[in-house]
Design a protein around this motif. Structure first.
Motif, PDB file in Angstrom:
ATOM      1  N   GLY A  60       0.792  -1.220   0.000  1.00  0.00           N
ATOM      2  CA  GLY A  60       0.000   0.000   0.000  1.00  0.00           C
ATOM      3  C   GLY A  60       0.824   1.270   0.000  1.00  0.00           C
ATOM      4  O   GLY A  60       0.282   2.359   0.183  1.00  0.00           O
ATOM      5  N   GLY A  61       2.122   1.140  -0.231  1.00  0.00           N
ATOM      6  CA  GLY A  61       3.001   2.311  -0.263  1.00  0.00           C
ATOM      7  C   GLY A  61       2.726   3.194  -1.470  1.00  0.00           C
ATOM      8  O   GLY A  61       2.079   2.775  -2.432  1.00  0.00           O
ATOM      9  N   ASP A  62       3.227   4.406  -1.414  1.00  0.00           N
ATOM     10  CA  ASP A  62       2.967   5.381  -2.474  1.00  0.00           C
ATOM     11  C   ASP A  62       3.875   5.241  -3.693  1.00  0.00           C
ATOM     12  O   ASP A  62       3.697   5.975  -4.661  1.00  0.00           O
ATOM     13  CB  ASP A  62       3.070   6.808  -1.913  1.00  0.00           C
ATOM     14  N   ARG A  63       4.823   4.299  -3.633  1.00  0.00           N
ATOM     15  CA  ARG A  63       5.712   4.074  -4.779  1.00  0.00           C
ATOM     16  C   ARG A  63       5.607   2.625  -5.227  1.00  0.00           C
ATOM     17  O   ARG A  63       5.352   1.738  -4.420  1.00  0.00           O
ATOM     18  CB  ARG A  63       7.162   4.384  -4.406  1.00  0.00           C
ATOM     19  N   TYR A 110      -4.669  -2.342   0.899  1.00  0.00           N
ATOM     20  CA  TYR A 110      -3.541  -1.685   0.239  1.00  0.00           C
ATOM     21  C   TYR A 110      -4.033  -0.711  -0.828  1.00  0.00           C
ATOM     22  O   TYR A 110      -3.474   0.373  -1.004  1.00  0.00           O
ATOM     23  CB  TYR A 110      -2.599  -2.701  -0.404  1.00  0.00           C
ATOM     24  N   THR A 159      -3.303   3.947  -0.702  1.00  0.00           N
ATOM     25  CA  THR A 159      -2.456   4.731  -1.604  1.00  0.00           C
ATOM     26  C   THR A 159      -3.298   5.371  -2.698  1.00  0.00           C
ATOM     27  O   THR A 159      -4.342   4.834  -3.083  1.00  0.00           O
ATOM     28  CB  THR A 159      -1.354   3.858  -2.225  1.00  0.00           C
ATOM     29  N   ARG A 189      -1.946   5.827  -5.658  1.00  0.00           N
ATOM     30  CA  ARG A 189      -1.475   5.270  -6.937  1.00  0.00           C
ATOM     31  C   ARG A 189      -2.314   4.057  -7.326  1.00  0.00           C
ATOM     32  O   ARG A 189      -2.888   3.367  -6.482  1.00  0.00           O
ATOM     33  CB  ARG A 189       0.007   4.904  -6.879  1.00  0.00           C
TER      34      ARG A 189
END
Length: 140
Positions: free
Chosen positions: A68-71, A123, A127, A129
């Motif tokens: 679930g990170g932004d990158r 996730y 984010t 994204r």
């Protein structure tokens, strides 16, 4: 793919890789796990990580969630640069060609992915994204 393989240095991923090897590819009963090796887009080194997967015909469907990170995860960026990858499923290792899923495939496959790994739904909301799905098809 030949050369020295460098395992993901993130402690929980490195532990997952170790458990995968110790259990003959079944570190989490009830979950389909594999090891993915890509070639580093900058370094050229072989990079290995552990991932859950679902099947779609001959393809292994991988989720570039990065928890679930932004990158995007490095492995995803690596396979965009070089789609030849190595998969280890159980004790079998083979070459595959990886590509991002099309929009139609994504719409069809997300419910399958979430049914197999419900945490991916969380996730997706964690984010902004779009989390890519990847199809890795074994090379004959």
């Amino acid at each position: 793919m030949t050369g020295t393989v460098h395992d993901n240095p993130t402690p929980w991923v490195a532990d997952h890789i170790r458990r995968f090897e110790e259990t003959g590819g079944r570190p989490r009963p009830g979950v389909n796990d594999l090891l993915l090796t890509t070639r580093g887009r900058k370094s050229g080194l072989l990079r290995r990580t552990a991932l859950a997967y679902v099947r779609d015909g001959d393809a292994y469907v991988l989720t570039a969630s990065n928890a679930g990170g932004d990158r995007h995860p490095a492995w995803y960026l690596n396979l965009l640069a070089d789609p030849e990858v190595s998969l280890q499923v159980g004790t079998a290792t083979f070459t595959a060609t990886a590509r991002p899923a099309t929009a139609a495939e994504v719409a069809r496959l997300w419910p399958v992915v979430i049914a197999a790994m419900p945490s991916y739904a969380d996730y997706r909301t964690a984010t902004a994204r779009e989390i890519p799905l990847v199809l890795a098809v074994p090379v004959e």
